[in-house]
Structures are given as structure tokens and as C-alpha cells.
Design a protein around this motif. Structure first.
Motif, mmCIF file in Angstrom:
data_model
loop_
_atom_site.group_PDB
_atom_site.id
_atom_site.type_symbol
_atom_site.label_atom_id
_atom_site.label_comp_id
_atom_site.label_asym_id
_atom_site.label_seq_id
_atom_site.Cartn_x
_atom_site.Cartn_y
_atom_site.Cartn_z
ATOM 1 N N GLU A 122 6.367 4.643 17.050
ATOM 2 C CA GLU A 122 6.830 3.970 15.839
ATOM 3 C C GLU A 122 6.335 4.740 14.616
ATOM 4 N N LEU A 123 7.227 4.978 13.671
ATOM 5 C CA LEU A 123 6.866 5.631 12.419
ATOM 6 C C LEU A 123 7.271 4.739 11.256
ATOM 7 N N THR A 124 6.390 4.654 10.269
ATOM 8 C CA THR A 124 6.679 3.882 9.068
ATOM 9 C C THR A 124 6.315 4.717 7.854
ATOM 10 N N SER A 125 7.235 4.830 6.910
ATOM 11 C CA SER A 125 6.981 5.532 5.659
ATOM 12 C C SER A 125 6.528 4.519 4.607
ATOM 13 N N VAL A 126 5.400 4.799 3.963
ATOM 14 C CA VAL A 126 4.814 3.903 2.963
ATOM 15 C C VAL A 126 4.815 4.600 1.620
ATOM 16 N N THR A 127 5.376 3.969 0.612
ATOM 17 C CA THR A 127 5.441 4.544 -0.733
ATOM 18 C C THR A 127 4.374 3.936 -1.628
ATOM 19 N N ALA A 128 3.772 4.764 -2.465
ATOM 20 C CA ALA A 128 2.720 4.293 -3.368
ATOM 21 C C ALA A 128 3.278 3.279 -4.357
ATOM 22 N N PRO A 129 2.532 2.182 -4.612
ATOM 23 C CA PRO A 129 2.987 1.170 -5.555
ATOM 24 C C PRO A 129 2.699 1.525 -7.002
ATOM 25 N N SER A 130 1.958 2.605 -7.238
ATOM 26 C CA SER A 130 1.590 3.001 -8.598
ATOM 27 C C SER A 130 1.497 4.517 -8.650
ATOM 28 N N ALA A 131 1.035 5.014 -9.790
ATOM 29 C CA ALA A 131 0.900 6.452 -9.955
ATOM 30 C C ALA A 131 -0.401 6.970 -9.376
ATOM 31 N N GLU A 132 -1.146 6.119 -8.723
ATOM 32 C CA GLU A 132 -2.436 6.506 -8.162
ATOM 33 C C GLU A 132 -2.267 7.032 -6.743
ATOM 34 N N PRO A 133 -2.631 8.287 -6.475
ATOM 35 C CA PRO A 133 -2.505 8.820 -5.113
ATOM 36 C C PRO A 133 -3.452 8.131 -4.152
ATOM 37 N N ALA A 134 -3.101 8.141 -2.877
ATOM 38 C CA ALA A 134 -3.909 7.478 -1.862
ATOM 39 C C ALA A 134 -4.666 8.494 -1.034
ATOM 40 N N THR A 135 -5.848 8.098 -0.587
ATOM 41 C CA THR A 135 -6.619 8.925 0.327
ATOM 42 C C THR A 135 -6.363 8.434 1.747
ATOM 43 N N PRO A 136 -6.613 9.250 2.756
ATOM 44 C CA PRO A 136 -6.448 8.790 4.134
ATOM 45 C C PRO A 136 -7.298 7.556 4.436
ATOM 46 N N GLU A 137 -8.505 7.489 3.850
ATOM 47 C CA GLU A 137 -9.384 6.350 4.100
ATOM 48 C C GLU A 137 -8.790 5.056 3.567
ATOM 49 N N GLU A 138 -8.169 5.104 2.396
ATOM 50 C CA GLU A 138 -7.534 3.916 1.834
ATOM 51 C C GLU A 138 -6.355 3.479 2.691
ATOM 52 N N LEU A 139 -5.601 4.451 3.173
ATOM 53 C CA LEU A 139 -4.470 4.131 4.028
ATOM 54 C C LEU A 139 -4.933 3.520 5.351
ATOM 55 N N TRP A 140 -6.048 3.986 5.862
ATOM 56 C CA TRP A 140 -6.567 3.465 7.127
ATOM 57 C C TRP A 140 -6.946 1.988 6.986
ATOM 58 N N LYS A 141 -7.509 1.617 5.833
ATOM 59 C CA LYS A 141 -7.865 0.221 5.594
ATOM 60 C C LYS A 141 -6.614 -0.663 5.591
ATOM 61 N N GLY A 142 -5.553 -0.161 4.965
ATOM 62 C CA GLY A 142 -4.309 -0.922 4.967
ATOM 63 C C GLY A 142 -3.721 -1.038 6.350
ATOM 64 N N LEU A 143 -3.815 0.036 7.123
ATOM 65 C CA LEU A 143 -3.295 0.024 8.483
ATOM 66 C C LEU A 143 -4.076 -0.943 9.356
#
Length: 203
Positions: free
Chosen positions: A96-117
Motif C-alpha cells: 500500500e502506498l499513500t501520498s501525503v501533502t504538506a498542509p502548510s509551507a513548513e517542510p516535514a522531517t522523517p521523524e515528524e512523518l513517523w509520528k503521524g504514521l
């Protein structure tokens, strides 16, 4: 001092946005899992050629594509929305693949994405546990995180990669209810087959 405090608050809001977005993404992931069940009577799959590039996400500056290294993969068209959600099948294995788009102009780090996941993994099953992440690098040199997702007695492999500009990311889950550890190990290198490319004409 006041300026530093405001910057800290902005940073917290940005990270919160990414985590909240992860929860919203989980709804789409669950829909992606549910669609094949609803269409079980009339499944719709198409064969995917090995090493064929498939666009799985993009923003204004970058696009992400996946090239399946092995033969025998199929795409479940009933659970796929091009550029957003993709479900690939190979025997008992599901990717399964899911594309996630940033909600703001702030770039995301892998660690932040891992918390969301981690949060989205518990939407479908509160007992799901996402293990600690480890660094992973795609064959093309893009960096992300990988870890194990445990649901009951089942272990799946999860990876997340932010785009080079950090404005979108691709989440991958390799598993399957009937898939054995040997089944997953045979295709695990698919988690490193993602590629990000800079869109032509953009600075």
C-alpha cells in the motif's frame, strides 16, 4: 526572547499539522483497504510490468515514482487513486502506498512523518504497534525511515520518505493477512525502489 517564543510556537503548530494530516491520511488508507473488500465479488486488477515507473505522488517541484523490481505484481484498480493511494498485489503480499501533502509551507522531517504514521496505524486497529524507526535509503539515494508494524500476530514493514523539499511524502506498507515472513522477505527490496525527480522547468 519574544521572537524565539513565537518561532517555537510556529514550529509546534507545523509539526502538529503534519501529525494531524497523518490521521486524515489514515482514513484514506482505511478506505483503500476497504475498497477491495467491497469489490471482492468483482475484483479488478491489472498486471504491472517489472521496472515500469509508476507515479505515486507529486507537488509543484518534485514527483515520486515507484518501480517494482519483481515480476508478478498487479495493481488493484478498485483501491487505487492515481497520485494519492495505490494498492499492489503479488500473491498473498500487499503493498500500500499513500501520498501525503504538506498542509502548510513548513517542510516535514522523517521523524515528524513517523509520528503521524504511528497514529494512523491505530485507526483501523487500536492494538497496532509501530516499532522504532531505522534509517533507510532508496536505491536512488533518497533518505527515509523504516520499521515494523505489528497487528496481533502479524508483522508488516512500513517505510516513509519525504520529498527532497519536504512538501510531500510517500508512505509504504508491505504486508498481507496471508503473507508469511518468507513472502515479505522475497520482495522487501520494493521498499527501496522509490525515486524522487525534480520537475523540469522549476528552479
Amino acid at each position: 526572547m519574544e521572537q524565539k517564543s513565537e518561532k517555537d510556537r510556529t514550529g509546534r503548530r507545523s509539526r502538529g499539522n503534519w501529525i494531524a494530516l497523518g490521521v486524515a491520511t489514515g482514513v484514506f488508507v482505511l478506505l483503500g483497504v476497504g475498497w477491495p473488500l467491497m469489490n471482492a465479488v468483482t475484483p479488478s486488477t491489472e498486471a504491472v510490468a517489472a521496472d515500469h515507473d509508476i507515479t505515486v505522488g507529486s507537488d509543484e517541484d518534485y514527483s515520486a515514482s515507484l518501480s517494482l523490481p519483481q515480476s508478478g505484481w498487479e495493481v488493484d484498480t478498485t483501491a487505487t487513486q492515481v497520485g494519492q493511494n495505490h494498492l499492489f498485489l503479488r500473491g498473498p503480499v500487499q503493498l500500500e502506498l499513500t501520498s501525503v501533502t504538506a498542509p502548510s509551507a513548513e517542510p516535514a522531517t522523517p521523524e515528524e512523518l513517523w509520528k503521524g504514521l504511528e497514529r494512523t496505524s491505530r485507526i483501523g486497529d487500536p492494538s497496532a504497534e509501530l516499532g522504532p524507526p531505522k534509517p533507510i535509503t532508496t536505491a536512488a539515494g533518497d533518505e527515509g525511515l523504516i520499521g515494523e508494524l505489528r497487528t496481533g500476530n502479524r508483522i508488516e514493514h512500513t517505510a516513509v520518505y519525504p520529498s527532497p523539499d519536504g512538501m510531500f511524502a510517500v508512505e509504504l506498507v508491505l504486508g498481507g493477512k496471508e503473507a508469511t515472513a518468507a513472502d515479505l522477505d522475497a520482495v522487501k527490496n520494493v521498499l527501496r525502489s522509490l525515486t524522487f525527480e525534480h520537475e523540469e522547468g522549476n528552479p
